[in-house]
Design an enzyme around this catalytic site. Structure first.
Site: not given
Ligand code: PEP
Ligand code: MG
Length: 907
Positions: A23, A453, A574, A630, A773, A794-797
């Site tokens: 602002k 709002h 999977r 996989r 992973e 495998g970024t989940n595991d």
């Protein structure tokens, strides 16, 4: 030189947002553009942070600096703050580096007291105006600075209106307002134990303190968390000479957008309210006039405003919104910023501004918020539903929504948390409702305009909303609303259409959006501008991006869906669902229970043709595109009945002398068989199944299992190839922790693959790779790469094992962790760059060092998160893989990353 904490508007510009807040920076910019801005100055965000750091004490020198700037302002205006004869009044407003509409505090009319109110009356010739301004100050100051419950003032105001027999505050005269001032002072004194400060300089200090403090109030903190705004930024405070929209019928106030923020139309849009101050528009207390009708009551100011809107849009090269006030016919601009807009409006405006030549194509594309792209695909009410609307209001935020009516933000939160879709129904919302609003499917209010709002928050959050549906009578106490003869009580379904503003009782069927219809090939929808914008920008993203975008899919249906959205292959197929279904589970159990190799092999013979047919469908759908399959990952006990339930059933059968035992679903077994099954289930039970017999460990323990899968995959590929298709096969082993696991399995499985292809008389190149992973796998990636042709993160595991957070149980403490800043964001949504990201970086670098042709991808959920996609671009991955619906999001984020963007545009 000592730190400078205060800047006159003349001293700043729009690039100083981090110091002056949005602002303040824009007020400075407008001042220097020569636009009519009431003079003032800004206390910096740095001062706020110093104040917070010192436990609520102003940094040294700040108060003196404020005094000096105030004196200059007084000099320029020829009036003094609190002067009994001709007082200067100021507004004190928050303003953070990123817009947080309505989340922090504001005080208007500061400088009035028992003496100066008389001076103001004399100078303006209006006692009513002066006393109205004073009661507003008491109300705002009492609530925000002195911590008095705002409802107490509202109640007193209601009583005054009732006593007078008038519907709104304009009907109160000066005598009523004088009495209200006394009542408000008494409320402040009784509720806070302190008197309202008569010294205007004390008022000012209190106002600044309150605005600084409001940075840490609950709704502001919630808003920042939701919008990923850094808590350390702090807010600036803008102190500005007041101008008055409540000085009579030749005065008023409004909000204007240079283009329509709901649908992107290239015409000014907004609301105007005669004889009112700014907060009246936002709070929806009185119904407003449409901006385009303002010319009928304020022709001169309207013409001037249109000119300024054009100037601002040309200057900022973007849609701006403006708060303005008309005081006795004279127009003042009180604020501008690049305006918030719906996702649909964002795309249409970017497309129009590029077509108009205002901005170039890449600038336009970089403005799109990839995180909100999915909104374009939002549902609408199905055509021909034939139900009559029970009420209509303003189409405040697009999208149709169905849910059960609830009447408080707390209920909205509680119901939503137990999985119930809700529509939050309120007369109007306040910033205190934020936590419930963001959990609702939709919002319905009976009061308030398109800039109330509720409308502003809903648009910002992408939640459908209908506002100002005046026929709706909300009875919060009784938890119901009524419209003419119809009553909708808590828990009953209501449907709202944020595109049209219509409200329906009951649960209506919803249908796909124009973009969704166009995507599916509808020729009418394809002529709409939103589709053209979508096509143009997605084409540009595809042109510039380096990352490929694949999908996580394990059925032909999902594959087709993802291809329609631009997927360039499957990054994760999977295979666990291929072991489910009655016939397959029976075979899996035979495999688990087998006493001999022959029995085990017999079970595989049942599974093989079923799996082969599944793969045929997938290779056909993904013709010519890589498919990473996989091999089985989950622990075997997942294919067996629940241990506790089975134990109980067996015990009961024994106790009651039953010969049959129910083992889940419709299945019943003879007691003896059930006991055998229970013994096996007990045998396979693991304390930590996520760290147990799963992934590559299964492949090692049950060599026939992976061999069967490899055979099924290659038989399918060979068949598709024989039919003229072009299957591209990549086989992936999950949960590998070191080189040897993969090396030994490849030694076993590659001959199986070769033999299968030879049997089928086909030649096919197969890539063999692994998931990364586990932290150990990332750390020894150089060794693993000697035997892997590709890695898929495998970024989940990997997140689960790097943090030691169970991905299934994190909900219990994640909220608290985020609140306490123990994690920067949910690490299962956005890659934790410092830890998990570092493991990925090591794996990429060492993997590629060992094998320069190593293909790198990601297939955890993060593959569809825009910030994570940008991180993957920076890491140099070859592709990301995400769910079919996130494919366009990933394509856009990858394009933006290629143009140098590292985080979402709106942040
Ligand atoms: C992963 O762990 O990131 C992954 C993609 O595998 P899953 O989610 O199936 O464990
Ligand atoms: Mg995994």
């Amino acid at each position: 030189m000592a730190d400078k904490y205060v800047y006159d508007f003349e001293e700043g510009n729009r690039d100083m947002k981090n110091l002056l807040g949005g602002k303040g920076a824009n007020l400075a910019e407008m001042t220097n553009m020569g636009l009519p801005v009431p003079p003032g100055f800004t206390v910096t965000c740095a001062a706020c942070n110093a104040f917070r750091g010192a436990g609520g004490r102003f940094p040294s020198g700040m108060v003196e600096e404020v005094a000096a700037h105030l004196e200059r302002l007084e000099g320029g205006m020829g009036r003094r703050l609190g002067d009994a004869g001709d007082p200067l009044l100021v507004s004190v407003r928050s303003g953070a580096p990123f817009s947080m509409p309505g989340m922090m505090d504001t005080v208007l009319n500061l400088g009035l007291n028992d003496q100066s109110v008389e001076g103001l009356a004399k100078q303006t010739g209006s006692e009513r105006f002066a006393w109205d301004s004073y009661r507003r100050l008491l109300q705002m100051y009492g609530k925000t600075v002195m911590g008095v419950d705002g409802d107490r003032f509202e109640e007193a105001l209601e009583q005054a209106k009732e006593a007078k027999g008038v519907g709104n505050d304009v009907g109160l005269d000066q005598g009523d307002l004088r009495r209200l001032v006394e009542a408000f002072k008494a409320i402040i004194s009784a509720e806070s134990g302190r008197e309202f400060p008569q010294d205007p300089r004390e008022q000012l200090t209190g106002g600044i303190e309150a605005v600084f403090g409001s940075w840490d109030n609950r709704r502001a903190v919630d808003y920042r968390r939701k919008n990923k705004i850094d808590d350390s930024l702090g807010t600036a405070v803008n102190i500005q000479a007041m101008v008055f929209g409540n000085r009579g019928d030749d005065s008023g106030t409004g909000v204007a957008f240079t283009r329509n923020p709901a649908n992107g139309d290239a015409r000014p849009y907004g609301d105007y309210l005669g004889n009112a101050q700014g907060e009246d528009v936002v709070s929806g207390i009185r119904n407003t006039l449409k901006l385009e009708d303002m010319g009928e009551v304020q022709p001169g100011a309207w013409a001037e405003l249109q000119g300024h809107l054009t100037t601002l849009e040309g200057h900022y090269r973007d849609m701006c919104d403006v708060e303005f006030t008309v005081e006795q016919g004279k127009l003042w601009l009180l604020q501008t910023r690049v305006g918030k807009r719906t996702a649909v409006a964002e795309w249409i405006m970017a497309y129009d501004m590029w077509s108009e030549g205002l901005i170039d194509l890449d600038t336009a594309m970089l403005r799109l918020d990839a995180d909100r792209l999915e909104e374009l695909f939002k549902k609408v009410i199905a055509e021909g539903v034939g139900v009559e609307a029970i009420a209509s209001g303003l189409n405040a935020s697009p999208g149709a929504a169905v849910g059960k009516a609830v009447f408080s933000a707390d209920d909205a939160q509680a119901w939503a948390e137990r999985g119930e879709p809700v529509i939050l129904v309120r007369r109007e919302t306040t910033p205190d409702d934020y936590h419930g609003m963001i959990r609702a499917q939709g919002i319905l209010t009976s009061a308030g305009g398109t800039n109330s709002h509720a409308a502003v928050v809903a648009r910002g959050e992408g939640i459908p909303a209908v506002c100002g549906a005046a026929q709706v009578r909300v009875d919060r106490q009784a938890r119901r609303f009524t419209v003419d003869g119809t009553t909708v009580s808590e828990g009953e379904f209501v449907t709202i259409d944020g595109f049209t503003g219509l409200v329906y009782a009951g649960q209506l069927a919803l249908a796909d959006s124009p973009v969704e219809r166009a995507r599916a090939g509808d020729p009418v929808a394809r002529r709409e501008k939103i589709w053209q914008a979508y096509e143009r920008f997605m084409a540009r993203a595809d042109e510039v991006r380096r990352l490929k975008v694949r999908t996580n899919a394990d059925t032909p249906g999902q594959s087709g869906n993802a291809i329609d959205r631009g997927a360039e292959g499957i990054g994760l197929c999977r295979t666990e669902h291929m072991f489910l279904g009655e016939e397959r589970v029976a075979a899996v159990r035979r495999m688990i229970f087998a006493d001999s190799a022959a029995e085990e092999q017999a079970a595989y013979e049942v599974l093989l043709p079923l799996q082969r047919d599944d793969f045929v469908g997938i290779f056909q759908a993904m013709d010519g595109k890589p498919v990473t399959v996989r091999l089985l990952d989950p622990p075997l006990h997942e294919f067996l009945p629940d241990q506790v339930e089975l134990a109980v059933a067996v015990a009961l059968a024994n106790q009651q002398g039953h010969a049959q035992v129910e083992v889940g679903g419709d299945e019943a077994l003879a007691l003896e068989e059930a006991e055998e099954l229970l013994a096996k289930v007990n045998d396979l039970h693991e304390a930590n199944p996520m760290l147990g017999l799963r992934g590559v460990r299964l492949g090692i323990l049950k060599p026939g299992l992976y061999a069967m899968q490899v055979r099924a995959i290659l038989q399918a590929a060979a068949r598709v190839k024989a039919e003229g298709g072009d299957p591209i096969v990549e086989i992936m082993i999950p949960l590998v922790a070191g080189r040897e696991e993969l090396a030994q399995l490849r030694e076993e499985l590659e001959p199986v693959a070769r033999q299968t292809l030879a049997e089928q008389g086909q030649e096919l190149e197969v890539l063999w790779g692994t998931m990364i992973e586990l932290p150990r796998a990332a750390l020894v990636a150089g060794e693993i790469a000697e035997v892997a042709e590709f890695f898929s993160f495998g970024t989940n595991d990997l997140t689960q094992t790097a943090f030691g957070f169970s991905r299934d149980d994190i909900g219990k403490f994640l909220g608290l962790y985020e609140e306490r800043k123990l994690v920067p964001a949910n690490p299962f949504v956005t890659i934790d760059q410092a830890g998990v990201g570092r493991l990925m970086q090591i794996a990429c670098q060492e993997g590629r060092q060992a094998r320069s042709t190593l293909k790198l991808g990601i297939c955890g959920e993060h593959g569809g998160d825009p910030d994570s996609v940008r991180f993957c671009h920076a890491l140099g991955l070859d592709y990301v893989s995400c769910s079919p619906f996130r494919v366009p999001t990933a394509r856009l984020a990858a394009g933006q990353a290629a143009l140098g963007q590292t985080t979402t545009a709106s942040k």
